[in-house]
Design a protein around this motif. Structure first.
Motif, PDB file in Angstrom:
ATOM      1  N   LYS A 263       0.876  -1.161   0.000  1.00 58.57           N
ATOM      2  CA  LYS A 263       0.000   0.000   0.000  1.00 58.57           C
ATOM      3  C   LYS A 263       0.915   1.213   0.000  1.00 58.57           C
ATOM      4  CE  LYS A 263      -1.016   2.717   2.592  1.00 58.57           C
ATOM      5  NZ  LYS A 263      -0.569   4.182   2.600  1.00 58.57           N
ATOM      6  N   LEU A 264       0.951   1.929  -1.103  1.00 57.71           N
ATOM      7  CA  LEU A 264       1.856   3.067  -1.261  1.00 57.71           C
ATOM      8  C   LEU A 264       1.313   4.298  -0.532  1.00 57.71           C
ATOM      9  CD1 LEU A 264       2.355   2.508  -5.073  1.00 57.71           C
ATOM     10  CD2 LEU A 264       4.111   2.106  -3.325  1.00 57.71           C
ATOM     11  N   HIS A 265       2.223   5.164  -0.103  1.00 55.28           N
ATOM     12  CA  HIS A 265       1.792   6.419   0.528  1.00 55.28           C
ATOM     13  C   HIS A 265       1.139   7.300  -0.532  1.00 55.28           C
ATOM     14  CE1 HIS A 265       1.573   9.534   3.486  1.00 55.28           C
ATOM     15  NE2 HIS A 265       2.406  10.331   2.856  1.00 55.28           N
ATOM     16  N   GLY A 266       1.830   7.538  -1.634  1.00 58.56           N
ATOM     17  CA  GLY A 266       1.225   8.145  -2.815  1.00 58.56           C
ATOM     18  C   GLY A 266       0.494   9.451  -2.604  1.00 58.56           C
ATOM     19  N   THR A 267       1.216  10.515  -2.292  1.00 62.48           N
ATOM     20  CA  THR A 267       0.561  11.805  -2.071  1.00 62.48           C
ATOM     21  C   THR A 267       0.254  12.541  -3.369  1.00 62.48           C
ATOM     22  OG1 THR A 267       2.684  12.949  -1.876  1.00 62.48           O
ATOM     23  CG2 THR A 267       1.677  12.121   0.160  1.00 62.48           C
ATOM     24  N   ALA A 268       0.873  12.148  -4.471  1.00 64.39           N
ATOM     25  CA  ALA A 268       0.741  12.832  -5.761  1.00 64.39           C
ATOM     26  C   ALA A 268       1.444  14.185  -5.780  1.00 64.39           C
ATOM     27  CB  ALA A 268      -0.714  12.986  -6.186  1.00 64.39           C
ATOM     28  N   THR A 269       2.391  14.388  -4.857  1.00 65.00           N
ATOM     29  CA  THR A 269       3.270  15.553  -4.922  1.00 65.00           C
ATOM     30  C   THR A 269       4.581  15.114  -5.575  1.00 65.00           C
ATOM     31  OG1 THR A 269       4.028  15.078  -2.669  1.00 65.00           O
ATOM     32  CG2 THR A 269       2.258  16.672  -2.919  1.00 65.00           C
ATOM     33  N   ALA A 348       2.591  -1.488   4.331  1.00 67.48           N
ATOM     34  CA  ALA A 348       1.857  -0.230   4.221  1.00 67.48           C
ATOM     35  C   ALA A 348       2.786   0.928   4.552  1.00 67.48           C
ATOM     36  CB  ALA A 348       0.651  -0.231   5.162  1.00 67.48           C
ATOM     37  N   ASN A 349       2.896   1.876   3.627  1.00 66.88           N
ATOM     38  CA  ASN A 349       3.825   2.998   3.762  1.00 66.88           C
ATOM     39  C   ASN A 349       3.107   4.284   4.135  1.00 66.88           C
ATOM     40  OD1 ASN A 349       6.135   1.556   3.130  1.00 66.88           O
ATOM     41  ND2 ASN A 349       5.983   1.953   0.940  1.00 66.88           N
ATOM     42  N   PHE A 350       3.753   5.057   5.013  1.00 61.49           N
ATOM     43  CA  PHE A 350       3.255   6.366   5.434  1.00 61.49           C
ATOM     44  C   PHE A 350       4.474   7.267   5.624  1.00 61.49           C
ATOM     45  CE2 PHE A 350       0.526   2.994   6.990  1.00 61.49           C
ATOM     46  CZ  PHE A 350      -0.677   3.332   6.373  1.00 61.49           C
ATOM     47  N   PHE A 351       4.613   8.246   4.755  1.00 61.86           N
ATOM     48  CA  PHE A 351       5.824   9.078   4.751  1.00 61.86           C
ATOM     49  C   PHE A 351       5.438  10.532   4.978  1.00 61.86           C
ATOM     50  CE2 PHE A 351       7.140   5.619   1.627  1.00 61.86           C
ATOM     51  CZ  PHE A 351       7.631   4.812   2.646  1.00 61.86           C
ATOM     52  N   GLY A 352       5.945  11.127   6.045  1.00 65.19           N
ATOM     53  CA  GLY A 352       5.415  12.386   6.505  1.00 65.19           C
ATOM     54  C   GLY A 352       6.230  13.618   6.160  1.00 65.19           C
ATOM     55  N   PHE A 353       5.536  14.747   6.227  1.00 62.05           N
ATOM     56  CA  PHE A 353       6.166  16.059   6.108  1.00 62.05           C
ATOM     57  C   PHE A 353       7.215  16.183   7.210  1.00 62.05           C
ATOM     58  CE2 PHE A 353       6.445  20.676   6.555  1.00 62.05           C
ATOM     59  CZ  PHE A 353       6.481  21.078   5.234  1.00 62.05           C
ATOM     60  N   GLY A 354       8.381  16.684   6.855  1.00 58.89           N
ATOM     61  CA  GLY A 354       9.471  16.766   7.809  1.00 58.89           C
ATOM     62  C   GLY A 354      10.382  15.564   7.767  1.00 58.89           C
ATOM     63  N   GLY A 355      10.093  14.628   6.843  1.00 62.20           N
ATOM     64  CA  GLY A 355      10.975  13.482   6.658  1.00 62.20           C
ATOM     65  C   GLY A 355      10.764  12.342   7.631  1.00 62.20           C
ATOM     66  N   ASN A 356       9.642  12.352   8.375  1.00 56.17           N
ATOM     67  CA  ASN A 356       9.360  11.216   9.237  1.00 56.17           C
ATOM     68  C   ASN A 356       8.695  10.125   8.403  1.00 56.17           C
ATOM     69  OD1 ASN A 356       7.353   9.770  11.450  1.00 56.17           O
ATOM     70  ND2 ASN A 356       9.341  10.370  12.276  1.00 56.17           N
ATOM     71  N   ASN A 357       9.322   8.967   8.327  1.00 54.06           N
ATOM     72  CA  ASN A 357       8.863   7.872   7.472  1.00 54.06           C
ATOM     73  C   ASN A 357       8.538   6.647   8.313  1.00 54.06           C
ATOM     74  OD1 ASN A 357       9.343   9.413   5.135  1.00 54.06           O
ATOM     75  ND2 ASN A 357      11.501   8.823   5.119  1.00 54.06           N
ATOM     76  N   ALA A 358       7.429   5.985   7.980  1.00 55.62           N
ATOM     77  CA  ALA A 358       7.015   4.798   8.721  1.00 55.62           C
ATOM     78  C   ALA A 358       6.465   3.752   7.765  1.00 55.62           C
ATOM     79  CB  ALA A 358       5.956   5.147   9.767  1.00 55.62           C
ATOM     80  N   SER A 359       6.760   2.495   8.046  1.00 53.31           N
ATOM     81  CA  SER A 359       6.219   1.365   7.294  1.00 53.31           C
ATOM     82  C   SER A 359       5.708   0.324   8.279  1.00 53.31           C
ATOM     83  CB  SER A 359       7.283   0.737   6.388  1.00 53.31           C
ATOM     84  OG  SER A 359       7.661   1.611   5.350  1.00 53.31           O
ATOM     85  N   LEU A 360       4.568  -0.276   7.944  1.00 58.88           N
ATOM     86  CA  LEU A 360       3.948  -1.300   8.772  1.00 58.88           C
ATOM     87  C   LEU A 360       3.868  -2.611   8.009  1.00 58.88           C
ATOM     88  CD1 LEU A 360       0.877   0.730  10.140  1.00 58.88           C
ATOM     89  CD2 LEU A 360       3.161   0.546  11.162  1.00 58.88           C
ATOM     90  N   ILE A 361       4.016  -3.724   8.705  1.00 58.90           N
ATOM     91  CA  ILE A 361       3.815  -5.048   8.133  1.00 58.90           C
ATOM     92  C   ILE A 361       2.558  -5.630   8.784  1.00 58.90           C
ATOM     93  CG2 ILE A 361       4.799  -7.308   7.638  1.00 58.90           C
ATOM     94  CD1 ILE A 361       6.403  -4.960   6.483  1.00 58.90           C
TER      95      ILE A 361
END
Length: 370
Positions: A263-269, A348-361
């Motif tokens: 599941k991609l984070h995919g912000t479209a930016t 599942a990927n979640f990549f945040g503003f400020g460079g905080n990145n998280a992935s879940l299994i």
């Protein structure tokens, strides 16, 4: 990492009044109809995906209703349950309304960031409560922190409550950064993508070490880290994202080849999609598993996306939507609905503003004894 069960879940979003309605709309391919707000700097409208049928509920009322849905028949005493509130906005919308009503900001208008958590704890009787704000990874990190608390034996249950409400500071701020879509076409990984569409959502889940009667999913592992190479974003070569995903896999004791869906984070930016595309290709090489994006159906729910998208994902593995621009996408998205085995391992990927990145299994549960 000790596997933790998502025993129950609830979701109020632009896609439906509850998780079941949202899943039905997703499987029918029904994109929500956006409202709009005016971007003051350019005097241009921008789309916004608000929760459907809000019926004038306040945030407190909606949080209370969401907690009731998530706890279900398990209410009783909550002195063994920790409450984690994950959000980027918290009560900023209340402050904005107060400032507008009183003609300006005064110091006494400020409230502690944990006031909402304190109030909910007192009304519901939780053992403890705290807020967590790490931008777009807030809810994903809430799941990871909750899992650690349970694995350490500090609590028997953890309730993660995530929400994102309409606020001028988010709407105008993302617009000023030229990150919101002028066209209203939310197209992650499209070569001509023109930005994100913000979305409102309320989501909650109950975590425990035991499955319960009808668990939704297992959180098998995960990892979160902050890329300090840039103040606002992550490395576009994908190296930090690749490392975070690998550490998430390691924590779950699985290999990339075992992943059945990403599941991609995919912000479209522009920068975020490039970084994620590069990171995914670094991890998987030329043999990518099936990929999906969910933000076109929910909007970018910011601090809530780590839970709103997770719940929608695990409930819809039999039919995840494709995109009509798949042939042009930077990654091999599917044009048709994707169906994967119910017991597949999910990244599942979640990549945040400020460079905080998280992935879940994660892994979907197929019954109480999963």
């Amino acid at each position: 990492m000790t596997p933790i069960y998502l025993q129950r879940g609830a979701l109020h979003s632009a896609l439906g009044t509850d998780l079941h309605a949202a899943s039905a709309a997703l499987q029918a391919g029904q994109l929500p109809v956006p409202s709009s707000f005016l971007l003051h700097e350019l005097q241009q409208p921008r789309p916004y995906l608000a929760v459907v049928n809000s019926n004038g509920e306040s945030r407190q009322q909606r949080c209370d209703r969401l907690l009731g849905e998530t706890l279900g028949g398990q209410t009783g005493k909550l002195d063994d349950c920790l409450l984690i509130i994950a959000s980027t906005s918290l009560d900023i919308d209340d402050l904005e309304q107060l400032i507008a009503a009183e003609g300006g900001f005064r110091p006494e208008h400020s409230t502690p960031l944990d006031l909402l958590a304190k109030n909910l704890r007192q009304r519901w009787g939780f053992a403890d409560a705290f807020t967590l704000n790490t931008a777009c990874t807030s809810a994903a990190n809430g799941l990871l922190y909750g899992a650690r608390m349970l694995a350490a034996g500090l609590y028997e249950r953890v309730l993660v409550l995530a929400f994102e409400t309409p606020s001028a500071i988010a709407q105008q701020g993302f617009g000023a950064l030229d990150l919101t879509s002028p066209s209203g076409a939310y197209r992650p990984f499209h070569p001509e993508r023109d930005g994100l569409i913000l979305g409102e959502a309320y989501a909650a889940t109950l975590l425990a070490r035991v499955p319960g009667e009808a668990p939704l999913a297992k959180l098998l592992g995960g990892f979160s880290a902050c890329d300090t190479s840039n103040l606002t974003t992550t490395r576009e070569d994908g190296s930090h994202i690749d490392w975070v995903m690998r550490e998430a896999l390691r924590s779950a004791g699985v290999d990339a080849e075992q992943i059945g869906l990403v599941k991609l984070h995919g912000t479209a930016t522009g920068a975020n999609d490039r970084a994620e595309s590069n990171g995914v290709r670094l991890l998987f090489g030329d043999t990518l598993p099936p990929l999906c994006v969910l933000k076109p159906w929910l909007g970018h729910t910011l601090g809530a996306c780590g839970l709103s998208e997770t719940l929608l994902l695990v409930e819809n593995l039999a039919s995840l939507p494709g995109v009509d621009y798949a042939a042009e996408a930077l990654l091999p998205l599917s044009a048709k609905p994707t169906s994967i085995a119910a017991d597949s391992l999910l990244l599942a990927n979640f990549f945040g503003f400020g460079g905080n990145n998280a992935s879940l299994i994660l892994q979907r549960c197929t019954g109480a004894q999963a």
